[in-house]
Design an enzyme around this catalytic site. Structure first.
Site, PDB file in Angstrom:
ATOM      1  N   ASP B  26       0.819  -1.219   0.000  1.00 41.63           N
ATOM      2  CA  ASP B  26       0.000   0.000   0.000  1.00 41.63           C
ATOM      3  C   ASP B  26       0.851   1.267   0.000  1.00 41.63           C
ATOM      4  O   ASP B  26       0.357   2.338  -0.333  1.00 41.63           O
ATOM      5  CB  ASP B  26      -0.918   0.035   1.241  1.00 41.63           C
ATOM      6  CG  ASP B  26      -2.017  -1.019   1.153  1.00 41.63           C
ATOM      7  OD1 ASP B  26      -2.257  -1.528   0.042  1.00 41.63           O
ATOM      8  OD2 ASP B  26      -2.613  -1.343   2.198  1.00 41.63           O
ATOM      9  N   LYS B 227      17.402   6.591  10.487  1.00 42.92           N
ATOM     10  CA  LYS B 227      17.574   5.170  10.146  1.00 42.92           C
ATOM     11  C   LYS B 227      18.939   4.681  10.601  1.00 42.92           C
ATOM     12  O   LYS B 227      19.878   5.453  10.535  1.00 42.92           O
ATOM     13  CB  LYS B 227      17.448   4.997   8.620  1.00 42.92           C
ATOM     14  CG  LYS B 227      16.083   5.367   8.059  1.00 42.92           C
ATOM     15  CD  LYS B 227      16.077   5.342   6.539  1.00 42.92           C
ATOM     16  CE  LYS B 227      16.765   6.552   5.955  1.00 42.92           C
ATOM     17  NZ  LYS B 227      16.684   6.664   4.493  1.00 42.92           N
ATOM     18  N   ASP B 252      19.295   2.849  -0.850  1.00 47.87           N
ATOM     19  CA  ASP B 252      20.557   2.482  -1.496  1.00 47.87           C
ATOM     20  C   ASP B 252      21.593   2.009  -0.484  1.00 47.87           C
ATOM     21  O   ASP B 252      22.714   1.690  -0.846  1.00 47.87           O
ATOM     22  CB  ASP B 252      21.132   3.665  -2.283  1.00 47.87           C
ATOM     23  CG  ASP B 252      21.623   4.785  -1.386  1.00 47.87           C
ATOM     24  OD1 ASP B 252      20.993   5.018  -0.328  1.00 47.87           O
ATOM     25  OD2 ASP B 252      22.630   5.430  -1.726  1.00 47.87           O
TER      26      ASP B 252
END
Lengths: 306, 306
Positions: B26, B227, B252
Site C-alpha cells: 500500500d 535510520k 541504497d
C-alpha cells in the site's frame, strides 16, 4: 564486578614505601600534560623534583601523546619553562608516527597526509618523508556544488591523525578519500586521548576526537602509535639499555599512561594533578590500577626528605 | 561465515515477481540521496515512476537521514526538481530529532546545542524548542591561551549532532562541554551514515563522522533517531494508518535503509543507484540482505510494462 578484585589495590605513595620504590628504579618516564605542566603553566615543585632525580643518577624520559609539537619544539618548551631537557629524552607521538613509517619501510616516494599540527610534519621531514596537509589546510573551505570534484593526491600512502585544533570538512574529506581510495593507504593515529589539558583551566577535545571522526567516515580502525601502545618502548630501551622492570611510568591518565606502563612491564605511578581524580581511580568501575598514586610528582621529593 | 547462510538470498526484481510485490503493497517509503537524486541531479526516470505509483493509489513517503534540511526545505528541493511532494510526506532526521525531544517531554525552557545545518534549527523551532549553534558557529575560532576559559551555556539540555560541513574545534568543544558538564544533558545523533552523496560525483563524510568525533571526546554513545532506528515509524504509521507489512522501504544503503525496513517489518528493496554496489551486496561478509534488489527505481515502471 562487585567485590571481585582483579588487580590488587594501589598504594598511596608514603614515607614508608617511597624509599624502596626509589631504590628499585633506574629510570622515570614522565607524561607531560597534567604531570609536568598544565597548558603553559608548570605544576608546583616540578623543577626541584627533576633536579633531585637527576642528581641521584636516575634517567629521565618524557613520553607524551601530545603530537602538536616535534621533539625539538618540546625541548624548547621545557627550556622556556626553565627546565633543561634534551631532544633525545623526549618521546612524543609525533616522533612515534614518523618512526612507525620508518620501521615499516614506508616508501619515501609516497606522501603522508597529516591531520594535526606542525610537530608531525617536522618529525616526518626529519625521518625523510614528505608530509602534506596539516596547518596548510586549516583555512581550506569546501564548496559543495553539483559538479564539484574533490581531488586528492593518489600518491598518499599514509594518513596520520593527531590533535587538530583546525579540523575542518576539507581535511576530513581529504583523509577519508586517501584511506578509502588509495590502495594500501595506512591510517595511523598518534593517540586516542579523549581530551587534553590544552589550557590550564579546562579540558579540550583530544586526538581521540579527530581519530574517531576519521574512523566514522572510513569505517576503518587506525594503528595507534602513542600510549597505551608500547611501540615507542623499543626505541627507549635501545637508547637507554634499561630493563622495563627498572622503569617507573608516571602519568595522570589511567587509559594511556598507566596502561602503557603496565603493557610494557614498568612500575606505574598515577599523579592526581591532571585528568584523573581520586574518586575516578577508586570507582568500582575503574579496571586500571596503578602500583602507586600520589597528588603530584613533587611528593616524591617531599616524601624522600621526611 | 563461509557457506553458512543466515538469511535467504535476495531476489533480483524481475517481470515475474514485480507484479506480486506491487499488489501486496500500500505504501512505498523512499530514501532520497542515491535513490531519488544524487546531489542536485535527479536519477533517471524518477518522476515518471513516482507518478505511476501515485496513479495506482500507492502512498509515497520519503524517509531521509540527511539532516541538513527541514521538511519544508525538502519539499522545496523536490519542487525545484519538478516533483510535487508535500511536507507531510517527508520524514527527515532533522524532524526526527525535534520529535524525539517532544515525545520525551524535553523542557522547553532548556536549550539545544546543534552541530549541523539550518534544517535541524528550523525543525526545533517548529516544535517549540530553542536551538543554538549550527551555522552561526561556523566561523568561530578557538584561541588557546593560558587563561582561556571556554564558556558554554549551562541551560543546554541536549546536543543534536548531524552532518556539518562547517565542523570546527569550537563546535566540538561546545558540544563536548555540554554533554560532559551539564547534568542530564542528552546526546542525540540524527544518524550515523559514514558517507553521503553530497555531490553527484563522489561521496563525502556523513553525519557518522561528526557523531563519532563527539563520541571520541565525550566517551559517550548517542541516541540515534534516524535510520536504522525505527523511531520515526510510529509517526509514519499514525499518519497513514498502514501496517508495516504493506510497506516497502526502498533505499541504497544496507546498514541504514534496508536495516530500518527490516527492523520495522517492511518489505525491502535495495537500489544500486547510490552507495551500494552489487559486489558489496553479494560479498560473503555482508550480513544484511534485502528482499529484492534492482538498479534504480524506474525499473519498477519498466518491469511493470513488460
Amino acid at each position: 564486578m562487585g567485590d571481585q578484585k582483579l588487580t590488587p589495590p594501589c598504594h598511596h605513595l608514603s614515607p614508608t614505601n617511597v624509599r624502596d620504590l626509589f631504590d628499585s628504579l633506574d629510570a622515570f618516564l614522565f607524561d607531560c600534560d597534567g604531570v609536568i605542566w598544565k597548558g603553559d603553566t608548570l605544576i608546583d615543585g616540578v623543577p626541584q623534583t627533576l633536579e633531585m632525580l637527576r642528581s641521584k643518577g636516575k634517567k629521565l624520559v618524557f613520553v607524551t601523546n601530545n603530537s602538536t609539537k616535534s621533539r625539538r619544539q618540546y625541548a624548547q618548551k621545557f627550556q622556556s619553562l626553565g627546565i633543561s631537557v634534551t631532544e633525545e629524552e623526549i618521546f612524543s607521538s609525533s616522533f612515534a608516527a614518523a618512526m612507525y613509517l620508518k620501521v615499516n619501510k614506508f616508501p619515501p616516494e609516497k606522501k603522508v597526509y597529516v591531520i594535526g599540527g606542525e610537530g608531525i610534519l617536522e618529525e616526518l621531514k626529519l625521518a625523510g618523508f614528505t608530509g602534506i596537509g596539516g596547518p596548510e589546510d586549516a583555512k581550506k573551505i569546501v564548496q559543495l556544488k553539483a559538479n564539484t570534484l574533490f581531488e586528492h593526491d593518489k600518491s598518499v600512502g599514509a594518513v596520520v591523525v593527531g590533535l587538530d585544533q583546525y579540523i575542518n570538512y576539507y581535511k576530513l574529506q581529504y583523509g577519508t578519500l586517501c584511506i578509502r581510495e588509495n590502495p594500501g593507504c595506512i591510517f595511523i593515529a598518534t593517540n586516542r586521548d579523549a581530551t587534553g589539558n590544552m589550557t590550564d583551566l579546562q579540558e579540550w577535545p583530544g586526538a581521540g576526537c579527530m581519530v574517531a571522526a576519521i574512523c566514522g567516515s572510513t569505517e576503518k580502525e587506525p594503528i595507534v602509535v602513542g600510549k597505551p601502545s608500547t611501540f615507542l618502548m623499543d626505541f627507549l630501551q635501545k637508547k637507554y639499555n634499561i630493563p622495563t622492570s627498572k622503569m617507573c611510568m608516571v602519568g595522570d591518565r589511567l587509559d594511556t599512561d598507566i596502561l602503557f606502563g603496565q603493557n610494557a612491564g614498568c612500575t606505574t605511578l598515577l599523579v592526581l594533578s591532571g585528568v584523573t581524580s581520586q574518586s575516578t581511580l577508586q570507582d568500582p568501575s575503574n579496571q586500571i590500577q596503578p602500583d602507586y598514586y600520589t597528588n603530584q610528582i613533587s611528593d616524591i621529593l617531599d616524601l624522600m626528605k621526611s
